[in-house]
Design an enzyme around this catalytic site. Structure first.
Site: not given
Ligand code: PAF
Length: 282
Positions: A34, A37, A148-149
């Protein structure tokens, strides 16, 4: 874009890409790509001469009752997206190539791997650290790009790189969100329209904590209470954790003066979702 399936082919292709003066970037993924990425791929493209993406749904980072078998697999669409981003090489191995029969060597970042997601997903970070260590050995990138997620994953991998002297720079890219705040995730595909509405409570709760922090609240307790109160607005959302932690050690922080990571994880319908926000030092 060249697609390779074996470690031997990947090593040969990387040697061709990596002339002495060239910077090689690696973006490790599990596919179902998505915009999150693609933001990593674009960051790699802008900082590196050659970009390698890996696509491997890594079985060792899934627990026995987790979603390995139904994890979305969208290989053709992923290839088209990566092609459009001018990726040089895609390494997409089968599980037996990565874990030959009898494989019994793993990388474990001991304490960090039991914090946050590691507490509710035992063995998860051992699987992540092992596969990323393998990818670093196979591709030998100069830079490697992560989102960072997955803040806890980043902490684990930073520690692994330091402890095992990997010669690679980790580049961490910001969370990409939908306009309504939902953090992008391959697992968002599991959400019904109703689940998706419920899931918005996670980013709303983080925003509330950020607002409180910006308004001068420095103690973790009232900040967490504010976050919990927002999550409670959606009874269908089952909270796993909501914490204020140190970005590197993932240990709980009583105050946020020195900066902090606010991290949340919850089950929404069939999906376990994570999200987080970084609070700057004051
Ligand atoms: O973040 C992910 O998608 C995975 O954990 C990673 C880093 C590709 C390892 O399998």
């Amino acid at each position: 874009m060249r697609i390779v399936r074996t470690i031997a082919e990947t090593r040969r292709a990387v040697a061709d890409l990596k002339e002495p003066s060239r910077t090689l970037g690696l973006v490790p993924t599990m596919g179902a790509l998505h915009e999150g990425h693609l933001s990593l791929v674009r960051a790699a493209r802008s900082r590196c001469d050659a970009v390698v993406v890996s696509l491997f749904v890594n079985p060792t980072q899934f627990g026995p009752n987790e979603d390995l078998s139904k994890y979305p697999r969208t290989f053709e669409a992923d290839c088209a997206l990566l092609e459009a981003e001018k990726v040089d090489l895609l390494f997409a191995p089968e599980a037996a190539e990565v874990y030959p029969p009898g494989a019994q060597t793993f990388v474990e970042v001991e304490d960090l791997s039991r914090r946050l997601d590691g507490a509710s997903r035992p063995g998860h970070f051992r699987g992540v650290a092992t596969v990323v260590a393998k990818l670093f050995h196979i591709v030998a990138p100069n830079l490697a790009f992560f989102g960072q997620k997955d803040a806890a994953q980043v902490a684990v991998l930073r520690r692994m790189v330091r402890d095992l002297n990997f010669d690679v720079e980790l580049v961490v890219c910001p969370i990409v969100r939908e306009p309504d705040g939902l953090a992008l995730s391959s697992r968002n595909r599991y959400l019904s329209a109703e689940d998706r509405r419920h899931a918005l409570v996670l980013s709303r709760a983080l925003r509330r904590v950020e607002e409180q922090a910006a308004a001068g609240v420095v103690d973790a307790e009232p900040l967490l209470a504010a976050g919990h109160a927002v999550v409670a607005e959606e009874p269908a959302v089952r909270l796993d954790y909501f914490r204020v932690v140190d970005t590197d050690t993932l240990e709980d922080l009583p105050r946020i003066d020195q900066g902090a990571l606010i991290a949340v994880a919850a089950w929404v319908g069939p999906a376990r979702l994570i999200d987080n926000a970084l609070l700057p030092p004051r």
